[in-house]
Design a protein around this motif. Structure first.
Motif, PDB file in Angstrom:
ATOM      1  N   ILE A 115     -50.126  21.283 -78.910  1.00 18.18           N
ATOM      2  CA  ILE A 115     -51.315  21.286 -78.053  1.00 18.18           C
ATOM      3  C   ILE A 115     -51.044  20.506 -76.776  1.00 18.18           C
ATOM      4  O   ILE A 115     -51.388  20.956 -75.668  1.00 18.18           O
ATOM      5  N   ALA A 116     -50.381  19.359 -76.899  1.00 19.85           N
ATOM      6  CA  ALA A 116     -50.056  18.551 -75.718  1.00 19.85           C
ATOM      7  C   ALA A 116     -49.138  19.320 -74.775  1.00 19.85           C
ATOM      8  O   ALA A 116     -49.333  19.299 -73.554  1.00 19.85           O
ATOM      9  N   ALA A 117     -48.147  20.028 -75.330  1.00 19.54           N
ATOM     10  CA  ALA A 117     -47.226  20.805 -74.501  1.00 19.54           C
ATOM     11  C   ALA A 117     -47.962  21.930 -73.776  1.00 19.54           C
ATOM     12  O   ALA A 117     -47.724  22.185 -72.587  1.00 19.54           O
ATOM     13  N   ILE A 118     -48.877  22.589 -74.466  1.00 19.15           N
ATOM     14  CA  ILE A 118     -49.650  23.672 -73.845  1.00 19.15           C
ATOM     15  C   ILE A 118     -50.553  23.120 -72.751  1.00 19.15           C
ATOM     16  O   ILE A 118     -50.648  23.687 -71.662  1.00 19.15           O
ATOM     17  N   LYS A 119     -51.214  21.980 -73.023  1.00 10.42           N
ATOM     18  CA  LYS A 119     -52.074  21.370 -72.003  1.00 10.42           C
ATOM     19  C   LYS A 119     -51.265  20.978 -70.773  1.00 10.42           C
ATOM     20  O   LYS A 119     -51.720  21.190 -69.639  1.00 10.42           O
ATOM     21  N   ASN A 120     -50.074  20.410 -70.984  1.00  7.54           N
ATOM     22  CA  ASN A 120     -49.215  20.039 -69.852  1.00  7.54           C
ATOM     23  C   ASN A 120     -48.827  21.266 -69.035  1.00  7.54           C
ATOM     24  O   ASN A 120     -48.827  21.228 -67.804  1.00  7.54           O
ATOM     25  N   LYS A 121     -48.503  22.351 -69.709  1.00  5.72           N
ATOM     26  CA  LYS A 121     -48.122  23.581 -69.022  1.00  5.72           C
ATOM     27  C   LYS A 121     -49.301  24.141 -68.236  1.00  5.72           C
ATOM     28  O   LYS A 121     -49.164  24.534 -67.075  1.00  5.72           O
ATOM     29  N   LEU A 122     -50.497  24.166 -68.845  1.00  4.87           N
ATOM     30  CA  LEU A 122     -51.688  24.668 -68.150  1.00  4.87           C
ATOM     31  C   LEU A 122     -52.008  23.819 -66.925  1.00  4.87           C
ATOM     32  O   LEU A 122     -52.340  24.349 -65.863  1.00  4.87           O
ATOM     33  N   LYS A 123     -51.900  22.501 -67.077  1.00  5.29           N
ATOM     34  CA  LYS A 123     -52.164  21.594 -65.956  1.00  5.29           C
ATOM     35  C   LYS A 123     -51.181  21.857 -64.820  1.00  5.29           C
ATOM     36  O   LYS A 123     -51.575  21.940 -63.652  1.00  5.29           O
ATOM     37  N   ALA A 124     -49.907  22.018 -65.155  1.00 11.14           N
ATOM     38  CA  ALA A 124     -48.889  22.293 -64.141  1.00 11.14           C
ATOM     39  C   ALA A 124     -49.165  23.629 -63.450  1.00 11.14           C
ATOM     40  O   ALA A 124     -49.014  23.750 -62.227  1.00 11.14           O
TER      41      ALA A 124
END
Length: 168
Positions: free
Chosen positions: A141-150
């Motif tokens: 979930i953290a990796a997906i959130k980081n990708k979406l934010k980027a």
């Protein structure tokens, strides 16, 4: 009707209950495209009994049928895998230094790198391998959130750049 309770192992955090299979499995990256499956096995067999090997290939697109440049090698014991990692990590093969890690370490290292990397680029290989099940839900979930934010930041930067050009 009797209901059985889940085993204590099933209730544990998957990160803390890595089985012998995952601990004896190596990620081998930065492979030159000329390296074959047979050559990979030959390189790693001096360090122990190889019980499985997953050589990854592109399955679609213009590179279909070409090697992806990384593979997984499964040893019979964790000790053999650790020895192979120590001996092979950084070794030059076809002019390229091999990246060799325990497969269970790979995702956490890349996740940390992608969270702090310049430009917000994340490593796509985090989600490619079948071993991604070892990555905790929270980490995914953290990796997906980081990708979406980027992606949002990149989208906003391109809109700002385009609006600036349109106003001139």
């Amino acid at each position: 009707m009797l209901h059985s309770l889940p085993s204590p192992v099933a209730c544990m955090d998957p990160i803390n209950s890595l089985d012998d299979k995952s601990e004896s499995r190596l990620y081998v990256g930065n492979l030159d495209l000329r390296i074959s499956e047979a050559a990979l096995i030959k390189m790693f067999s001096p360090y122990g009994k190889i019980v499985a090997e997953d050589f990854l290939w592109h399955t679609r697109g213009p590179k279909r049928g070409e090697p992806r440049g990384y593979a997984f090698v499964q040893f019979s014991t964790k000790e053999e895998a650790v020895l192979a990692k120590e001996k092979m990590h950084g070794k030059l093969v076809c002019g390229r230094p091999l990246v060799v890690r325990l497969a269970s370490e790979k995702y956490f290292m890349e996740g940390a790198e992608s969270s702090f990397g310049a430009g917000g680029e994340t490593s796509k290989s985090n989600f490619v391998s079948g071993s991604s099940a070892q990555m905790s839900k929270t980490a995914k979930i953290a990796a997906i959130k980081n990708k979406l934010k980027a992606m949002e930041e990149e989208n906003q930067n391109s809109k700002t750049k385009n609006n600036g050009q349109a106003l001139r």
